[in-house]
Motif scaffolding. Sequence first.
Motif, PDB file in Angstrom:
ATOM      1  N   PHE A 273       0.824  -1.210   0.000  1.00 56.26           N
ATOM      2  CA  PHE A 273       0.000   0.000   0.000  1.00 56.26           C
ATOM      3  C   PHE A 273       0.857   1.259   0.000  1.00 56.26           C
ATOM      4  O   PHE A 273       0.660   2.149  -0.808  1.00 56.26           O
ATOM      5  CB  PHE A 273      -0.932   0.005   1.216  1.00 56.26           C
ATOM      6  N   PHE A 274       1.845   1.314   0.922  1.00 60.75           N
ATOM      7  CA  PHE A 274       2.636   2.536   1.020  1.00 60.75           C
ATOM      8  C   PHE A 274       3.678   2.631  -0.092  1.00 60.75           C
ATOM      9  O   PHE A 274       4.029   3.724  -0.532  1.00 60.75           O
ATOM     10  CB  PHE A 274       3.283   2.654   2.397  1.00 60.75           C
ATOM     11  N   GLY A 275       4.182   1.473  -0.559  1.00 62.78           N
ATOM     12  CA  GLY A 275       5.210   1.495  -1.584  1.00 62.78           C
ATOM     13  C   GLY A 275       4.657   1.715  -2.981  1.00 62.78           C
ATOM     14  O   GLY A 275       5.230   2.443  -3.776  1.00 62.78           O
ATOM     15  N   LEU A 276       3.554   1.081  -3.275  1.00 63.21           N
ATOM     16  CA  LEU A 276       3.012   1.121  -4.638  1.00 63.21           C
ATOM     17  C   LEU A 276       1.618   1.721  -4.625  1.00 63.21           C
ATOM     18  O   LEU A 276       0.713   1.198  -5.259  1.00 63.21           O
ATOM     19  CB  LEU A 276       2.934  -0.292  -5.214  1.00 63.21           C
ATOM     20  N   GLN A 277       1.442   2.822  -3.878  1.00 62.48           N
ATOM     21  CA  GLN A 277       0.094   3.306  -3.615  1.00 62.48           C
ATOM     22  C   GLN A 277      -0.755   3.481  -4.870  1.00 62.48           C
ATOM     23  O   GLN A 277      -1.902   3.071  -4.924  1.00 62.48           O
ATOM     24  CB  GLN A 277       0.127   4.611  -2.827  1.00 62.48           C
ATOM     25  N   ARG A 278      -0.136   4.074  -5.913  1.00 68.47           N
ATOM     26  CA  ARG A 278      -0.926   4.362  -7.106  1.00 68.47           C
ATOM     27  C   ARG A 278      -1.440   3.075  -7.757  1.00 68.47           C
ATOM     28  O   ARG A 278      -2.608   2.924  -8.069  1.00 68.47           O
ATOM     29  CB  ARG A 278      -0.085   5.158  -8.105  1.00 68.47           C
ATOM     30  N   TYR A 279      -0.505   2.089  -7.925  1.00 74.39           N
ATOM     31  CA  TYR A 279      -0.896   0.813  -8.540  1.00 74.39           C
ATOM     32  C   TYR A 279      -1.871   0.066  -7.646  1.00 74.39           C
ATOM     33  O   TYR A 279      -2.798  -0.571  -8.106  1.00 74.39           O
ATOM     34  CB  TYR A 279       0.334  -0.057  -8.781  1.00 74.39           C
ATOM     35  N   PHE A 280      -1.603   0.156  -6.339  1.00 72.98           N
ATOM     36  CA  PHE A 280      -2.452  -0.543  -5.385  1.00 72.98           C
ATOM     37  C   PHE A 280      -3.890  -0.052  -5.504  1.00 72.98           C
ATOM     38  O   PHE A 280      -4.823  -0.832  -5.653  1.00 72.98           O
ATOM     39  CB  PHE A 280      -1.937  -0.294  -3.969  1.00 72.98           C
ATOM     40  N   VAL A 281      -4.049   1.264  -5.486  1.00 73.81           N
ATOM     41  CA  VAL A 281      -5.400   1.831  -5.558  1.00 73.81           C
ATOM     42  C   VAL A 281      -6.054   1.443  -6.878  1.00 73.81           C
ATOM     43  O   VAL A 281      -7.201   1.021  -6.923  1.00 73.81           O
ATOM     44  CB  VAL A 281      -5.369   3.367  -5.382  1.00 73.81           C
ATOM     45  N   ARG A 282      -5.257   1.540  -7.978  1.00 72.59           N
ATOM     46  CA  ARG A 282      -5.818   1.192  -9.275  1.00 72.59           C
ATOM     47  C   ARG A 282      -6.252  -0.274  -9.308  1.00 72.59           C
ATOM     48  O   ARG A 282      -7.326  -0.616  -9.808  1.00 72.59           O
ATOM     49  CB  ARG A 282      -4.787   1.461 -10.376  1.00 72.59           C
ATOM     50  N   GLY A 283      -5.401  -1.137  -8.722  1.00 71.78           N
ATOM     51  CA  GLY A 283      -5.717  -2.564  -8.705  1.00 71.78           C
ATOM     52  C   GLY A 283      -6.979  -2.861  -7.919  1.00 71.78           C
ATOM     53  O   GLY A 283      -7.863  -3.589  -8.376  1.00 71.78           O
ATOM     54  N   ILE A 284      -7.079  -2.270  -6.746  1.00 76.00           N
ATOM     55  CA  ILE A 284      -8.246  -2.520  -5.900  1.00 76.00           C
ATOM     56  C   ILE A 284      -9.503  -1.971  -6.577  1.00 76.00           C
ATOM     57  O   ILE A 284     -10.550  -2.604  -6.581  1.00 76.00           O
ATOM     58  CB  ILE A 284      -8.061  -1.873  -4.509  1.00 76.00           C
TER      59      ILE A 284
END
Lengths: 291, 326
Positions: A273-284
């Motif tokens: 979450f903290f490292g890849l926030q942008r991808y994480f949010v997009r993925g979720i």
Amino acid sequence: MSPGGLARGRTLASRLASRGVLHAVLVGISLLWLLPTVGLLVSSLRPARVVGTSGWWTALAPPFAFTLENYRHVLSQANMGRSFLNSLLIAIPSTVMPILVAAFAAYAFSWMRFRGRDVLFLFIVGLLVVPLQVTLIPVLRLFVATGVAGTMPAVWIAHSAYGLPFAIYLLRSFMDELPGEMMECARLDGASHAQIFFRLVLPTSVPAVASLAIFQFMWVWNDLLVALIYLAGSPPVQPMTVTISSMVNSYGGGWEYLTAAAFISMLLPLGIFFGLQRYFVRGILAGAVKG
Amino acid sequence: MSWTRLAWAVVAVLGVPLALCAYVYAVESGLQSLAPRRRGQWRPWLWLAPGVALLAVFLVFPVLHTLVLSLLSADSTRFVGLANYAHIFTTRSMLVVLRNNLLWLALFPAATVSLGLTIAILTDRVRYQWLVKASVFVPMAISLVAAGVIWKFMYQYQPPDAPQTGTVNALLSALIPGFRPRAWLFDTSLNNVALVLVLVWMWVGLAMVILYAALQGIDEGLIEAARIEGASEAQILLRVILPLMMPTVIVVGTTLVITVLKVFDVVYVMTNGSLGTDVIANRMYKEMFNYNDFGRASAFATLLLVAIMPVMLINIRRFGRKGDAR
């Protein structure tokens, strides 16, 4: 002071007041949302004897007494070390497999013509929201009959199948947008479908694959139900979610260990979450519609 | 780590993808031996085969099989007609399960969407919005099992004269004079709502992020025009912003409905359905593993499928239309 100035002064005051309320509400919400996780972290670092008798917030005032003993205990005694590894060994293949299989299918849906294409695709869209509960009993029986129940390949295959409709859907909508001229050029140069797929389509689909990978990885990492059913009775291969939920039942009030165990299971997702926030949010976000 | 486990790891991480890639190359070289016309006919299906096979064996066939099992006896040897369904709809303890799912359905999507919408609208007006968004979104990253542990800890109860170790009781005692600590997970008038709040805590972040994106997409000019016409901020919100966000609200709402119908982990970890908190998915698990009643378990699963059916049809229609436009 003119009446106009007075009115302006009042609106300024009321605007300041409403800004104050806005900040109070937003800061309050943030704190409220963080509080449970912070409480868990603080508790997991407190000595066992005080956890059951005083609130975790009392640890924030001197004298400070923090310890890593609970973590040492759950990693060595409660099999959390092994379970952490199991979670990884379950999640990685369960992420790679469906994405590859879905990419083949998505490529066929996007760039090949065949009869029944649209009907088959709509059917897969329908499968998107099928509750996996509906499949548990027959699939478990199949796994028992073939002897894979209670082994890791069982959960790999199950997660791959459950993740597939969404993966196909997402990758197809991405591959549909790839430029047709690019494909034509490659084909005129004599490239085969396999070459086009591995050298052209897959590399250009990286953004979609990345979001999908994060979503599927998190989904498998955080899954309880699939592992609970297909790995029932095989503690050596159980992931952290299963280990923790059985700790909840057996430990009762052992909060110092439970909180430590729960925090260990949160480390990797929080890191992502903290490292890849942008991808994480997009993925979720992309995965929000999955069944 | 023992050698066999290491071997498994290698097989898992390298072997499976390699085998899948090898399959595609094998298919392509096999197709070379066919006449060009045949090649075009076979190729799509060979590329689809691994996926279609997985879906057929682990999704389509099991769903149909479950429908059949729901009409059979506990050990699946006798045909019992609709007896399993009749049992669910006439037994008190089973009706409690259905009531709880309806309660979750009534509370969870509405609470999550309205909180998410409120936070999205408010946080748009401050500079530290990233902080608010991150704090609210963090629970989305953790498992429902971890959330269950966290909230069981939050909801802890001690007798009124003892120091409260649960955050919720301690906080409320400090804020409200004369507040009597409650046993949130044991008090049958509160425990279901206490469980719903855990899921709300987890999902508000998702609702907020999606709704925030929709809010950003609204044309500033429309809001400016309304302001020039003399509309108050409240009118702008109710008459301009909310109607424009309605499609997104519906998408988010649908997602939340699917989520809540299948709710399992939170209940399993926090109460295991005791004291009137059972839900369909958890009850199904018990019928399977505690009572070995595969007929009733399948009937519960079928009920879930029926409940989700409308969403499935809406999805197919929506995506079908998109397909036409292409």
